[in-house]
Design an enzyme around this catalytic site. Sequence first.
Site, mmCIF file in Angstrom:
data_model
loop_
_atom_site.group_PDB
_atom_site.id
_atom_site.type_symbol
_atom_site.label_atom_id
_atom_site.label_comp_id
_atom_site.label_asym_id
_atom_site.label_seq_id
_atom_site.Cartn_x
_atom_site.Cartn_y
_atom_site.Cartn_z
ATOM 1 N N ASP A 214 -42.143 -7.026 10.352
ATOM 2 C CA ASP A 214 -41.308 -6.559 9.327
ATOM 3 C C ASP A 214 -41.718 -5.853 8.078
ATOM 4 O O ASP A 214 -42.797 -6.299 7.477
ATOM 5 C CB ASP A 214 -40.583 -7.916 8.793
ATOM 6 N N VAL A 215 -41.192 -4.672 7.915
ATOM 7 C CA VAL A 215 -41.771 -3.549 7.012
ATOM 8 C C VAL A 215 -41.583 -4.418 5.621
ATOM 9 O O VAL A 215 -42.282 -3.822 4.850
ATOM 10 C CB VAL A 215 -41.138 -2.281 7.146
ATOM 11 N N TYR A 305 -28.879 2.214 -0.600
ATOM 12 C CA TYR A 305 -29.197 3.096 0.384
ATOM 13 C C TYR A 305 -29.545 4.400 -0.285
ATOM 14 O O TYR A 305 -30.612 5.134 -0.072
ATOM 15 C CB TYR A 305 -28.340 3.271 1.517
ATOM 16 N N LYS A 309 -33.350 6.490 -0.832
ATOM 17 C CA LYS A 309 -33.571 7.872 -0.373
ATOM 18 C C LYS A 309 -33.884 8.609 -1.565
ATOM 19 O O LYS A 309 -34.790 9.487 -1.298
ATOM 20 C CB LYS A 309 -32.431 8.482 0.811
ATOM 21 N N THR A 342 -26.034 6.197 15.745
ATOM 22 C CA THR A 342 -27.042 5.118 15.962
ATOM 23 C C THR A 342 -26.360 3.711 15.663
ATOM 24 O O THR A 342 -25.336 3.765 15.003
ATOM 25 C CB THR A 342 -28.248 5.182 15.043
#
Length: 461
Positions: A214-215, A305, A309, A342
């Site tokens: 898991d990152v 999010y 980014k 995706t």
Amino acid sequence: MATNRVHIHASPEEVFAALSDPDCYPRWVVGAAGIRDSDEEFPAVGSRFHHKVGSWPVGVQDYTEVLELDPPNRIVLKAKARPLGTATIELELRESAGGTEVRMEEVPGDRMTSLVVGNPVADTLLRVRNAEALARLKRLVEGVPEGDPVHERELAGQRVLVTGGSSGIGLSVAEGLVREGARVAILARNEIGLAAAKRNLAEAGGEAITVRADVTDREALTAAVDRAAAELGGLDVLVTSAASLSFGRFTETDPDDFDATIETVLGGTVDTVRAALPHLEPSRGAIVCVGSIAARMPLPGMAAYTTSKHGLVGFLDTVRIELEESGSSVTLSLVNPGAVDTPLWSNLESSTGLLPPEPPFPSVYSPESVAEAVIGVIRHPRDELTAGGLARAQVLFYSYFGGVAKRAMQALARLEHTAGEGALRGGKGAGEREGGFGGRPSIAVKALGAWDGMLRVVGRG
């Protein structure tokens, strides 16, 4: 007097060993062109080495002498380069933060030199020169490979680690790379998804190493990156594509969901880069991070999010400058796609039970198209690329027509639909590339790939 400091990740004894070797001086002293000869007893007090400074037709030859010595803590040198003058340089070494702090102080060595350099302008120039000298010493002692960054990279045989490789863009990148003959390792947190992705890659004609982590778990992530590099026999390229996110207005989003998004998208990328850099330095490697147009414009309902980014742009821009300053040959790139077909769209976490509207066909790209852009950037590193003509148009429209763009986004923010089960805290990747929204290829990416291909053919010719 010019004083500079640098921290070197090595013991004082290792740093002092470099200072005790006359042949090392041209590799870190700015302006030193070579060593003519040196006393066998160097660096004993009174010993010298004779050097060249500059190059023809202005090169001069003279000597550097050791005035004082206290190994491995201190060495004082007198550097003479007639007719330029004489300087006394003191280098002090002390243990600090698991390494060595080096303090370098330079003062004029005679009255004539004092008259020339005894002013603020000359002092500033000396500090700049000596800062570069210490940066070179740091690279020398730490063993940072010398050489320019790789500007054109053949993919066959390259050792690549792809995070988020069990589905979506990450899986598409891995498939494209194995078709090009690269050796690939994929990292994800879902064992079932990794197994499915491994089967897909085998069908594409290549074997892949799978590593589970898991990152957001820094320790496990570092161990997984180390394991992938060990099994590949090193690392040439890192592609970061792991993502999961929450959806909803900021005031309606659970704070834990907001934080978890940032921990995955930004924190996970940062920690992956940190873990991979030591493996990429020896190979003059490349890092390609999958970003988003959310790095350059807002996405209502995705505040966490978008924050992540935007933060990724600042992180990469800053680290890129730091690596260039330190003499590293590792390149850092960012690929920003628009909406991509995706499984991520169906796996968003929502506090209200609502998800964003399904992206309309003309605006959504296929994951293979984005993967093609990523692979193109691996071949020819560049700082940043917006993947797709429509994605570029969206960013430009927001940049130049912000008022109209904001009203359009306000209208789109109301078109929500019922949510499914989110994947913010559990891996959902299961070897699927698409999300079922009919993503299209990008003409702009195809054109860029054709141009790069032509350049490669011309280069070989």
